[in-house]
Design a protein around this motif. Structure first.
Motif, PDB file in Angstrom:
ATOM      1  N   LEU A 211      -3.703  -6.783  23.271  1.00 45.09           N
ATOM      2  CA  LEU A 211      -3.131  -7.364  24.219  1.00 45.09           C
ATOM      3  C   LEU A 211      -2.833  -8.520  23.933  1.00 45.09           C
ATOM      4  N   GLU A 212      -4.367  -8.746  23.355  1.00 41.24           N
ATOM      5  CA  GLU A 212      -3.732 -10.391  23.791  1.00 41.24           C
ATOM      6  C   GLU A 212      -3.254 -11.239  22.317  1.00 41.24           C
ATOM      7  N   ARG A 213      -3.356  -9.921  21.518  1.00 46.88           N
ATOM      8  CA  ARG A 213      -2.329 -10.154  20.121  1.00 46.88           C
ATOM      9  C   ARG A 213      -0.437  -9.542  20.158  1.00 46.88           C
ATOM     10  N   LYS A 214      -0.291  -8.511  20.772  1.00 45.46           N
ATOM     11  CA  LYS A 214       1.038  -8.581  21.232  1.00 45.46           C
ATOM     12  C   LYS A 214       1.296  -9.649  22.761  1.00 45.46           C
ATOM     13  N   MET A 215       1.016 -10.272  23.323  1.00 46.14           N
ATOM     14  CA  MET A 215       1.952 -11.193  23.963  1.00 46.14           C
ATOM     15  C   MET A 215       1.396 -12.705  23.151  1.00 46.14           C
ATOM     16  N   ALA A 216       0.728 -13.000  21.675  1.00 50.10           N
ATOM     17  CA  ALA A 216       1.241 -14.205  21.811  1.00 50.10           C
ATOM     18  C   ALA A 216       2.491 -13.909  20.515  1.00 50.10           C
ATOM     19  N   GLU A 217       1.742 -12.632  20.084  1.00 48.40           N
ATOM     20  CA  GLU A 217       3.575 -12.622  19.551  1.00 48.40           C
ATOM     21  C   GLU A 217       4.482 -12.182  19.978  1.00 48.40           C
ATOM     22  N   LYS A 218       4.725 -12.304  20.895  1.00 45.25           N
ATOM     23  CA  LYS A 218       5.867 -12.087  22.085  1.00 45.25           C
ATOM     24  C   LYS A 218       6.350 -10.749  22.510  1.00 45.25           C
ATOM     25  N   ASP A 219       5.455  -9.686  22.082  1.00 42.33           N
ATOM     26  CA  ASP A 219       5.307  -8.124  22.083  1.00 42.33           C
ATOM     27  C   ASP A 219       4.936  -7.523  23.189  1.00 42.33           C
ATOM     28  N   SER A 220       5.147  -6.820  23.229  1.00 42.37           N
ATOM     29  CA  SER A 220       4.866  -5.827  24.843  1.00 42.37           C
ATOM     30  C   SER A 220       3.892  -4.455  23.455  1.00 42.37           C
ATOM     31  N   ALA A 221       3.353  -4.042  24.456  1.00 39.84           N
ATOM     32  CA  ALA A 221       2.220  -2.319  24.103  1.00 39.84           C
ATOM     33  C   ALA A 221       3.220  -1.004  25.112  1.00 39.84           C
ATOM     34  N   GLY A 222       2.245  -0.256  24.522  1.00 41.81           N
ATOM     35  CA  GLY A 222       2.500   1.360  25.491  1.00 41.81           C
ATOM     36  C   GLY A 222       0.958   2.262  25.215  1.00 41.81           C
ATOM     37  N   GLY A 223       1.055   3.223  25.821  1.00 43.87           N
ATOM     38  CA  GLY A 223      -0.063   3.688  25.970  1.00 43.87           C
ATOM     39  C   GLY A 223      -0.021   5.076  26.506  1.00 43.87           C
ATOM     40  N   ILE A 224      -1.564   6.030  27.069  1.00 48.47           N
ATOM     41  CA  ILE A 224      -1.525   7.222  27.369  1.00 48.47           C
ATOM     42  C   ILE A 224      -2.403   7.178  28.772  1.00 48.47           C
ATOM     43  N   VAL A 225      -1.278   7.601  30.101  1.00 48.86           N
ATOM     44  CA  VAL A 225      -2.297   8.049  30.953  1.00 48.86           C
ATOM     45  C   VAL A 225      -2.589   9.521  31.134  1.00 48.86           C
ATOM     46  N   GLU A 226      -3.983   9.600  32.123  1.00 45.32           N
ATOM     47  CA  GLU A 226      -4.004  11.211  31.570  1.00 45.32           C
ATOM     48  C   GLU A 226      -4.704  11.370  33.199  1.00 45.32           C
ATOM     49  N   CYS A 227      -4.988  12.265  33.658  1.00 52.31           N
ATOM     50  CA  CYS A 227      -5.107  12.542  35.004  1.00 52.31           C
ATOM     51  C   CYS A 227      -5.072  14.541  34.964  1.00 52.31           C
ATOM     52  N   VAL A 228      -6.737  14.472  36.120  1.00 52.73           N
ATOM     53  CA  VAL A 228      -6.989  15.505  36.328  1.00 52.73           C
ATOM     54  C   VAL A 228      -6.872  15.967  37.938  1.00 52.73           C
ATOM     55  N   ILE A 229      -6.187  17.272  37.938  1.00 55.68           N
ATOM     56  CA  ILE A 229      -6.115  17.895  39.271  1.00 55.68           C
ATOM     57  C   ILE A 229      -7.730  19.055  39.765  1.00 55.68           C
ATOM     58  N   ALA A 230      -8.787  18.666  40.465  1.00 57.72           N
ATOM     59  CA  ALA A 230      -9.691  19.571  40.596  1.00 57.72           C
ATOM     60  C   ALA A 230      -9.604  20.213  41.782  1.00 57.72           C
ATOM     61  N   GLY A 231     -10.075  21.353  42.246  1.00 56.46           N
ATOM     62  CA  GLY A 231      -9.922  22.088  42.962  1.00 56.46           C
ATOM     63  C   GLY A 231      -9.233  23.157  43.573  1.00 56.46           C
ATOM     64  N   LEU A 232      -7.783  22.475  42.820  1.00 51.05           N
ATOM     65  CA  LEU A 232      -6.456  24.095  43.296  1.00 51.05           C
ATOM     66  C   LEU A 232      -6.921  25.932  43.063  1.00 51.05           C
TER      67      LEU A 232
END
Length: 367
Positions: free
Chosen positions: A194-215
């Motif tokens: 992220l520091e590199r992307k910020m230095a390049e005046k750019d941005s980044a994406g990513g993945i969020v994982e989620c777990v639902i337990a007890g249903l």
């Protein structure tokens, strides 16, 4: 504008703009008697508010919630719950320039084409600030689920090319780094990226994982109202989400049936379980008693300082460099949005599932 309401029995309607007086939500369908106070909601909002690290926007907002209705003497009354967060640090002048052109990756152009008008101050309804209402509503749903011993937990699985290693996975680590990654080494590597992307005046994406337990087993309907279909709608309605998968997801397309099928087994308590969970807790659109596991892919933040090409309202091609206060990555702040939207979707389907069988309706109403 239609489409600001989600849910069938438990519903949320979000309202407000990024640079308006405030934002909020009305939650309807919440059962009476649930213990609820502003602190229950605030602890979720504190996880998404800006200015918590160098990787978030510097907009200074306390995001303090006020419950205006639907709660009396610390418990829900069964009537609509209205919640408000005032906007306190709008810098609308930062956005005056963009009124004349369309920002790449934003909803500017589509808003103009659909409505013939748009609120260019921070994106209006398309701003990430709209998620405040979602998180506040989802906090109520999460408390409802907790009363049934159902837990929802989301975390950052990947940022750009940096992904959490399964052998280093530690949920407790999420609370120790600003990226909300359950892997200390991956978090450190992601910060460098992220520091590199910020230095390049750019941005980044990513993945969020989620777990639902007890249903419980059997939530969701087998055709249009599948659990995974309603969950996908909830998650894909979050701004910047470009992908959704459950269980093995897209990887299942590369597997053989013998690999992807989850064998049924008898658990030690005499109940039916599964040896594996490639299905992600969903079979035929209904929960199968296993943990529901899904992932949401977030695109890079479209507001970047690097020069980009676009078109203005006069039809001229121009170069722009976007000003203002923007997150170089939204994933860490989006974790709680995914978590609370998943909680809300699950709670709504729990309430809907109560009418699936006549014997249970008769048992409830039999005196």
């Amino acid at each position: 504008m239609a489409g600001s309401t989600y849910g069938k029995i438990l519903t949320m309607t979000t309202w407000g703009e990024s640079h308006g007086a405030g934002v909020g939500v009305v939650v309807d369908g919440c059962p009476a008697g649930l213990a609820l106070c502003e602190e229950d909601v605030q602890r979720y909002l504190d996880r998404r508010k800006p200015g918590q690290s160098r990787f978030t926007t510097k907009r200074s907002e306390s995001d303090t919630v006020e419950i205006l209705s639907g709660v009396f003497e610390g418990r829900t009354t069964g009537t609509p719950i209205s919640m408000l967060v005032w906007n306190q640090d709008q810098h609308s002048k930062d956005y005056s320039e963009i009124a004349s052109y369309y920002r790449p990756g934003h909803a500017d152009y589509t808003f103009d084409e659909k409505y013939g008008f748009r609120d260019y101050r921070g994106g209006g309804r398309s701003s990430g600030r709209e998620t405040i209402g979602r998180v506040a509503a989802g906090a109520i749903a999460a408390k409802l689920l907790e009363s049934l011993n159902i837990q929802v937990k989301a975390y950052t699985k990947a940022i750009g090319p940096v992904e959490v290693a399964p052998d280093r996975f530690d949920l407790a680590e999420c609370e120790k780094n600003k990226l909300y990654m359950p892997d200390a080494a991956a978090a450190a590597e992601a910060e460098q990226y992220l520091e590199r992307k910020m230095a390049e005046k750019d941005s980044a994406g990513g993945i969020v994982e989620c777990v639902i337990a007890g249903l419980p087993t059997g939530l969701g309907e087998p055709v249009f109202d599948k659990f995974n279909a309603n969950l996908a709608k909830a998650i894909c309605s979050i701004g910047a989400v470009k992908g959704f998968e459950i269980g093995e997801g897209f990887h299942a397309a590369q597997m053989a049936g013998s690999e992807n099928n989850d064998a049924f087994v008898m658990d030690s308590d005499g109940s039916i379980g599964k040896a594996t969970n490639h299905a992600g807790g969903i079979l035929g659109g209904m929960t199968d008693g296993s943990e529901v596991v899904f992932r949401a892919a977030f695109k890079p933040t479209p507001s970047i300082a690097a020069e980009q090409r676009t078109v203005n309202k006069s039809g001229e091609e121009i170069g722009i460099s976007i000003k203002g206060r923007h997150d170089p990555i939204i994933v860490p702040r989006a974790v709680v949005v995914v978590e609370t939207m998943a909680a809300f979707a699950a709670a709504d389907m729990l309430l809907g599932g109560m009418t699936a069988r006549l014997d249970r309706i008769q048992e409830f109403y039999r005196k």
